[in-house]
Enzyme design. Structure first.
Site, PDB file in Angstrom:
ATOM      1  N   LYS A  57      -0.493 -64.651   1.674  1.00 36.82           N
ATOM      2  CA  LYS A  57      -0.877 -65.346   0.432  1.00 36.82           C
ATOM      3  C   LYS A  57      -2.107 -66.214   0.687  1.00 36.82           C
ATOM      4  O   LYS A  57      -2.991 -66.315  -0.166  1.00 36.82           O
ATOM      5  CB  LYS A  57       0.291 -66.194  -0.092  1.00 36.82           C
ATOM      6  CG  LYS A  57       1.434 -65.365  -0.669  1.00 36.82           C
ATOM      7  CD  LYS A  57       2.633 -66.256  -1.016  1.00 36.82           C
ATOM      8  CE  LYS A  57       3.914 -65.456  -1.146  1.00 36.82           C
ATOM      9  NZ  LYS A  57       5.112 -66.300  -1.246  1.00 36.82           N
TER      10      LYS A  57
ATOM     11  N   ASP B 264       5.247 -70.384  -8.828  1.00 33.01           N
ATOM     12  CA  ASP B 264       6.335 -69.434  -8.575  1.00 33.01           C
ATOM     13  C   ASP B 264       7.227 -69.282  -9.813  1.00 33.01           C
ATOM     14  O   ASP B 264       8.028 -68.358  -9.897  1.00 33.01           O
ATOM     15  CB  ASP B 264       7.208 -69.946  -7.402  1.00 33.01           C
ATOM     16  CG  ASP B 264       7.000 -69.116  -6.146  1.00 33.01           C
ATOM     17  OD1 ASP B 264       6.492 -67.989  -6.256  1.00 33.01           O
ATOM     18  OD2 ASP B 264       7.356 -69.607  -5.058  1.00 33.01           O
TER      19      ASP B 264
ATOM     20  N   GLN C 162       7.711 -72.029   0.329  1.00 30.65           N
ATOM     21  CA  GLN C 162       8.263 -70.742   0.731  1.00 30.65           C
ATOM     22  C   GLN C 162       9.764 -70.851   1.008  1.00 30.65           C
ATOM     23  O   GLN C 162      10.197 -71.716   1.766  1.00 30.65           O
ATOM     24  CB  GLN C 162       7.514 -70.234   1.983  1.00 30.65           C
ATOM     25  CG  GLN C 162       7.902 -68.839   2.402  1.00 30.65           C
ATOM     26  CD  GLN C 162       7.508 -67.771   1.383  1.00 30.65           C
ATOM     27  OE1 GLN C 162       6.411 -67.798   0.816  1.00 30.65           O
ATOM     28  NE2 GLN C 162       8.405 -66.830   1.131  1.00 30.65           N
TER      29      GLN C 162
END
Ligand code: NAP
Length: 297
Positions: free
Chosen positions: A54, A121, A98
């Protein structure tokens, strides 16, 4: 006749090239680069690879990015403090923590601490709620958002079609079902959300799908007899299975028995090279959107 293979890698490359141009135009207009900060706790190898990829993609898109790494000994309140500082930092537009987090940290508490406008997200209850309502500004989680873009670019209009989603996770199954059921162009589908509760009836449900989306995390769970001839099959699964022919000793495979199902379906996504690349493209798209919204307001 063999199914058309949907090339997620190519579509994602197209989308990423567009985002790069849009980010350059945004910079020319405002002097600001979209900035994303990744929070990585511990040394989970898969998480480290995801965050590295990412970060690399953010770099290629011309974004500013940083990965903050923490030992597994970090406490929940220390992590909350880091998030509070980044929420208040005007130069940071997007914040991605994450998952998974170590067991002593409550994931829900962490996800709810991220400011909704930086939660690219789309896991904050505010974003989840707005997605469900289908109004207002929100971020859809990256994998479902990527599937929507993929369908659109492949000119697959879900309107009036029966979509069967297998899997009801908050990351994939539920949000893709909600997105496809919205009264909106390219959505407007009749959606069935299946899960282990379907039991022996699962095949009955999957066989009635015009579009079948597998998000189960079970390698090759969807077999050819579960697919109606001519259906479109989207395989979200990313499962690592042993493979002695590979140097790593394993390979990535989907939830769909690809070789057999491609002989029945009209279009199908491969693994790898299907939904996966779209997810990263949506991390970038959501970050750019976050920057645009925050600079505008
Ligand atoms: P998850 O949280 O484990 O959820 C799996 C879902 O599948 C659950 O709802 C479960 O039902 C259902 N399920 C499992 N076995 C089933 C069966 N035999 N029959 C019917 N339903 C069944 O998984 P997830 O996070 O959604 O991920 C799913 C897969 O997608 C994984 O392989 C993951 O690695 C992959 N993934 C890929 C991407 C990408 O970018 N391509 C992104 C995220 C996830 P219950 O709720 O009843 O247990």
């Amino acid at each position: 006749m063999s199914a058309r293979i949907i090339d997620g890698k190519r579509i994602a490359e197209e989308v990423r090239a567009e985002i790069k141009e849009q980010a350059a135009a945004f910079f020319a207009r405002t002097g600001i680069r979209p900035r994303i900060v990744f929070l990585l706790v511990g040394e989970n190898p898969a998480s480290m690879v995801y965050v590295r990829n990412k970060g690399k993609s953010s770099e290629e898109a011309g974004f500013s990015h940083e990965t903050l790494t923490f030992p597994t000994t970090i406490t929940e309140s220390e992590l909350l403090d880091v998030i509070a500082k980044l929420n208040a930092d005007k130069a940071t537009h997007a914040l991605l923590c994450q998952l998974p987090l170590p067991k002593h940290i409550n994931e829900d508490r962490i996800l709810e601490a991220i400011a909704p406008e930086k939660d690219i997200d789309g896991f904050h209850p505010m974003n989840v709620g707005r997605l469900l309502i289908g109004r207002g500004e929100y971020f859809a989680p990256c994998t479902p958002a990527g599937i929507m873009v993929m369908l659109e670019r492949e000119k697959i209009n879900a309107s009036g079609k029966h979509v069967v989603v297998v899997g009801r996770s908050n990351i994939v199954g539920k949000p893709i079902a909600a997105l496809l059921a919205q009264k909106a162009p390219n959505a407007n589908a009749v959606v069935t959300l299946a899960h282990t509760g379907a039991g022996k009836r699962l095949t009955e449900f999957t066989r009635s799908a015009d579009i079948l989306i597998a998000a189960m995390g079970v390698p090759h769970a969807i077999t050819a007899d579960m697919v109606s001839p001519g259906a479109i099959v989207i395989d979200v699964g990313m499962n690592s299975i042993p493979d002695a022919t590979k140097k790593s000793g394993s390979r990535l495979t989907g939830d769909v028995d690809f070789d057999a199902v491609k002989e029945v379906a009209s279009a199908i996504t491969p693994v790898p090279g299907g939904v996966g690349p779209m997810t990263i493209a949506m991390v970038l798209r959501n970050t750019l959107t976050a920057a645009e919204r925050q600079v505008r307001s």
